[in-house]
Design a protein around this motif. Structure first.
Motif, PDB file in Angstrom:
ATOM      1  N   SER A  89     -11.437 -54.161   7.273  1.00  0.00           N
ATOM      2  CA  SER A  89     -10.209 -55.129   7.786  1.00  0.00           C
ATOM      3  C   SER A  89      -9.263 -55.052   7.121  1.00  0.00           C
ATOM      4  CB  SER A  89     -10.591 -56.174   7.385  1.00  0.00           C
ATOM      5  OG  SER A  89     -10.410 -56.651   6.021  1.00  0.00           O
ATOM      6  N   GLY A  90      -7.855 -54.874   8.003  1.00  0.00           N
ATOM      7  CA  GLY A  90      -6.690 -54.392   7.081  1.00  0.00           C
ATOM      8  C   GLY A  90      -6.477 -55.142   5.334  1.00  0.00           C
ATOM      9  N   ARG A  91      -7.296 -56.342   5.267  1.00  0.00           N
ATOM     10  CA  ARG A  91      -7.344 -57.232   3.992  1.00  0.00           C
ATOM     11  C   ARG A  91      -8.193 -56.095   2.805  1.00  0.00           C
ATOM     12  NH1 ARG A  91      -6.589 -61.772   1.167  1.00  0.00           N
ATOM     13  NH2 ARG A  91      -5.516 -62.777   2.880  1.00  0.00           N
ATOM     14  N   GLU A  92      -9.116 -55.928   3.160  1.00  0.00           N
ATOM     15  CA  GLU A  92      -9.733 -54.946   2.727  1.00  0.00           C
ATOM     16  C   GLU A  92      -9.144 -53.568   2.054  1.00  0.00           C
ATOM     17  OE1 GLU A  92     -14.952 -55.975   4.576  1.00  0.00           O
ATOM     18  OE2 GLU A  92     -13.382 -54.445   5.725  1.00  0.00           O
ATOM     19  N   VAL A  93      -8.802 -52.700   3.973  1.00  0.00           N
ATOM     20  CA  VAL A  93      -7.892 -51.898   2.873  1.00  0.00           C
ATOM     21  C   VAL A  93      -6.774 -52.228   1.598  1.00  0.00           C
ATOM     22  CG1 VAL A  93      -6.302 -50.719   3.582  1.00  0.00           C
ATOM     23  CG2 VAL A  93      -8.055 -50.602   5.411  1.00  0.00           C
ATOM     24  N   LEU A  94      -6.584 -53.376   2.274  1.00  0.00           N
ATOM     25  CA  LEU A  94      -5.426 -53.805   0.844  1.00  0.00           C
ATOM     26  C   LEU A  94      -6.202 -53.986  -0.579  1.00  0.00           C
ATOM     27  CD1 LEU A  94      -2.187 -53.526   1.012  1.00  0.00           C
ATOM     28  CD2 LEU A  94      -2.660 -55.944   2.054  1.00  0.00           C
ATOM     29  N   ALA A  95      -7.266 -54.088  -0.112  1.00  0.00           N
ATOM     30  CA  ALA A  95      -7.912 -54.595  -1.185  1.00  0.00           C
ATOM     31  C   ALA A  95      -8.384 -53.769  -2.041  1.00  0.00           C
ATOM     32  CB  ALA A  95      -9.503 -55.717  -1.202  1.00  0.00           C
ATOM     33  N   LEU A  96      -8.531 -52.707  -1.535  1.00  0.00           N
ATOM     34  CA  LEU A  96      -8.604 -51.785  -2.210  1.00  0.00           C
ATOM     35  C   LEU A  96      -8.129 -50.996  -2.838  1.00  0.00           C
ATOM     36  CD1 LEU A  96     -11.701 -49.662   0.729  1.00  0.00           C
ATOM     37  CD2 LEU A  96     -11.496 -50.460  -2.116  1.00  0.00           C
ATOM     38  N   THR A  97      -7.255 -51.085  -2.384  1.00  0.00           N
ATOM     39  CA  THR A  97      -5.496 -50.075  -2.894  1.00  0.00           C
ATOM     40  C   THR A  97      -5.238 -50.511  -4.196  1.00  0.00           C
ATOM     41  OG1 THR A  97      -4.909 -49.791   0.092  1.00  0.00           O
ATOM     42  CG2 THR A  97      -3.200 -49.752  -2.071  1.00  0.00           C
ATOM     43  N   ALA A  98      -5.375 -52.243  -4.241  1.00  0.00           N
ATOM     44  CA  ALA A  98      -4.441 -53.156  -5.635  1.00  0.00           C
ATOM     45  C   ALA A  98      -5.504 -52.527  -6.107  1.00  0.00           C
ATOM     46  CB  ALA A  98      -5.127 -54.484  -4.879  1.00  0.00           C
ATOM     47  N   ARG A  99      -6.661 -52.340  -6.352  1.00  0.00           N
ATOM     48  CA  ARG A  99      -7.830 -52.005  -7.298  1.00  0.00           C
ATOM     49  C   ARG A  99      -7.444 -50.753  -7.458  1.00  0.00           C
ATOM     50  NH1 ARG A  99     -13.003 -53.034  -4.156  1.00  0.00           N
ATOM     51  NH2 ARG A  99     -12.050 -54.673  -4.113  1.00  0.00           N
ATOM     52  N   THR A 100      -7.381 -50.113  -7.014  1.00  0.00           N
ATOM     53  CA  THR A 100      -6.957 -48.527  -7.681  1.00  0.00           C
ATOM     54  C   THR A 100      -6.111 -48.316  -7.861  1.00  0.00           C
ATOM     55  OG1 THR A 100      -7.994 -47.494  -4.797  1.00  0.00           O
ATOM     56  CG2 THR A 100      -6.449 -46.308  -6.033  1.00  0.00           C
ATOM     57  N   VAL A 101      -4.565 -49.156  -7.493  1.00  0.00           N
ATOM     58  CA  VAL A 101      -3.562 -49.323  -7.875  1.00  0.00           C
ATOM     59  C   VAL A 101      -3.165 -49.945  -8.984  1.00  0.00           C
ATOM     60  CG1 VAL A 101      -1.343 -49.816  -7.848  1.00  0.00           C
ATOM     61  CG2 VAL A 101      -2.059 -48.346  -6.129  1.00  0.00           C
ATOM     62  N   GLY A 102      -4.427 -51.182  -9.030  1.00  0.00           N
ATOM     63  CA  GLY A 102      -4.969 -51.121 -10.910  1.00  0.00           C
ATOM     64  C   GLY A 102      -3.671 -52.776 -10.576  1.00  0.00           C
ATOM     65  N   VAL A 103      -3.921 -53.464  -9.731  1.00  0.00           N
ATOM     66  CA  VAL A 103      -2.488 -54.931  -9.646  1.00  0.00           C
ATOM     67  C   VAL A 103      -3.550 -55.837  -8.975  1.00  0.00           C
ATOM     68  CG1 VAL A 103      -0.602 -53.641  -8.716  1.00  0.00           C
ATOM     69  CG2 VAL A 103      -1.750 -54.348  -6.941  1.00  0.00           C
ATOM     70  N   GLU A 104      -2.978 -57.148  -9.415  1.00  0.00           N
ATOM     71  CA  GLU A 104      -4.361 -58.482  -9.326  1.00  0.00           C
ATOM     72  C   GLU A 104      -4.379 -58.398  -7.015  1.00  0.00           C
ATOM     73  OE1 GLU A 104      -2.883 -61.864 -11.263  1.00  0.00           O
ATOM     74  OE2 GLU A 104      -1.928 -60.761 -12.372  1.00  0.00           O
ATOM     75  N   GLN A 105      -5.058 -59.206  -7.468  1.00  0.00           N
ATOM     76  CA  GLN A 105      -5.987 -59.190  -6.297  1.00  0.00           C
ATOM     77  C   GLN A 105      -5.224 -59.857  -5.051  1.00  0.00           C
ATOM     78  OE1 GLN A 105      -8.393 -57.814  -3.604  1.00  0.00           O
ATOM     79  NE2 GLN A 105      -8.414 -56.076  -5.402  1.00  0.00           N
ATOM     80  N   ARG A 106      -4.666 -61.162  -5.898  1.00  0.00           N
ATOM     81  CA  ARG A 106      -3.505 -62.672  -5.172  1.00  0.00           C
ATOM     82  C   ARG A 106      -2.534 -60.865  -4.636  1.00  0.00           C
ATOM     83  NH1 ARG A 106       1.196 -62.527  -8.526  1.00  0.00           N
ATOM     84  NH2 ARG A 106       0.971 -62.007 -10.431  1.00  0.00           N
ATOM     85  N   ARG A 107      -2.510 -60.271  -5.258  1.00  0.00           N
ATOM     86  CA  ARG A 107      -1.292 -59.080  -4.636  1.00  0.00           C
ATOM     87  C   ARG A 107      -1.209 -59.425  -3.478  1.00  0.00           C
ATOM     88  NH1 ARG A 107       4.055 -57.745  -5.217  1.00  0.00           N
ATOM     89  NH2 ARG A 107       3.612 -55.911  -5.102  1.00  0.00           N
ATOM     90  N   VAL A 108      -2.332 -59.282  -2.318  1.00  0.00           N
ATOM     91  CA  VAL A 108      -2.911 -58.768  -1.597  1.00  0.00           C
ATOM     92  C   VAL A 108      -2.291 -59.728  -0.235  1.00  0.00           C
ATOM     93  CG1 VAL A 108      -5.031 -58.518   0.200  1.00  0.00           C
ATOM     94  CG2 VAL A 108      -5.447 -57.632  -2.317  1.00  0.00           C
TER      95      VAL A 108
END
Ligand code: ADP
Ligand code: ADP
Length: 219
Positions: A89-108
């Motif tokens: 899902s779009g949310r999952e893709v973005l959550a993965l990017t957030a993890r890779t980049v190292g920002v908080e999940q609330r940014r998603v």
């Protein structure tokens, strides 16, 4: 800041890019214009360290892209919006990017809202998205690390007029806060309202470059 110095790329003797030199300064949007096959993607892939140049070099924020520690925190890249993970899902893709980049999940959630992807759409598989929705998701991925530089290949492809207008104000705001934007398109009308400068490429070579007023007059 992006600095491109005499970049060239040959594929089995065929010259995709030849001697391309330009700079993108902070606070500006550079429109990278040229017909399909002109060499825009190849140039942008070389800038981002994804395609090795045959000659020349490029730096982003003063160093080769591949030497930037945690590049997602400094440089937002959208090179092929159609290539996102279709099964997630779009949310999952973005959550993965957030993890890779190292920002908080609330940014998603914040980014989904910023790019106009409603929560319901964000729960659907990316494979079911229109190209315009993929572009919005790709922009969210590019922006989530709060970068200083954006490198976007044909981000207006698949966007409707409202989407193009929205992206224009997003990119203008980004540059007005001191960001550097390199934005490619095969259509002048997609970039003329947002870009301050143009780099025009044709047949792998720079055909023209300069400030908007120089190239287009006072239009
Ligand atoms: P644009 O982004 O402006 O549409 P590209 O950079 O994709 O242009 O392509 C420039 C030229 O290089 C085209 O002739 C294209 O076919 C060729 N090209 C791009 N990638 C490859 C590759 N991986 N192998 C061989 N030729 C390529
Ligand atoms: P775009 O128009 O967005 O640049 P293309 O259709 O030119 O995209 O290219 C899509 C992908 O196929 C890119 O990864 C490019 O490098 C690759 N490609 C393009 N032309 C060729 C080619 N002649 N041979 C091999 N790969 C190519």
């Amino acid at each position: 800041m992006i600095e491109v110095e005499r970049l060239s790329k040959r594929y089995r003797g065929a010259e995709a890019v030849r001697d391309v030199t330009f700079r993108c300064a902070p606070g500006t949007v550079t429109g990278f214009l040229g017909p399909n096959g002109a060499g825009k993607s190849t140039t942008m892939r070389m800038i981002c360290g994804l395609t090795p140049p045959s000659d020349g070099a490029a730096t982003v924020l003063g160093r080769p892209y591949r030497r930037i520690a945690n590049p997602g925190r400094h440089v937002g890249v959208l090179l092929d919006a159609a290539a996102q993970h279709a099964g997630r899902s779009g949310r999952e893709v973005l959550a993965l990017t957030a993890r890779t980049v190292g920002v908080e999940q609330r940014r998603v959630g914040e980014m989904l809202e910023a790019v106009g992807l409603p929560a319901k759409a964000a729960r659907r598989r990316v494979g079911a998205y229109s190209l315009g929705m993929r572009q919005r998701l790709g922009l969210a991925q590019a922006l989530i690390g709060d970068p200083k530089v954006l490198i976007l290949d044909e981000p207006a492809n698949g966007l409707d007029p409202e989407g193009i207008f929205w992206m224009r104000s997003l990119l203008r705001g980004f540059a007005d806060r001191g960001g550097t934007v390199l934005l490619s398109s095969h259509l002048l009308r997609e970039v003329e309202a947002v870009a301050d400068r143009f780099v025009v490429i044709a047949g792998g070579r720079i055909a023209a470059q300069g400030a908007k007023e120089e190239l287009l007059g006072d239009a």
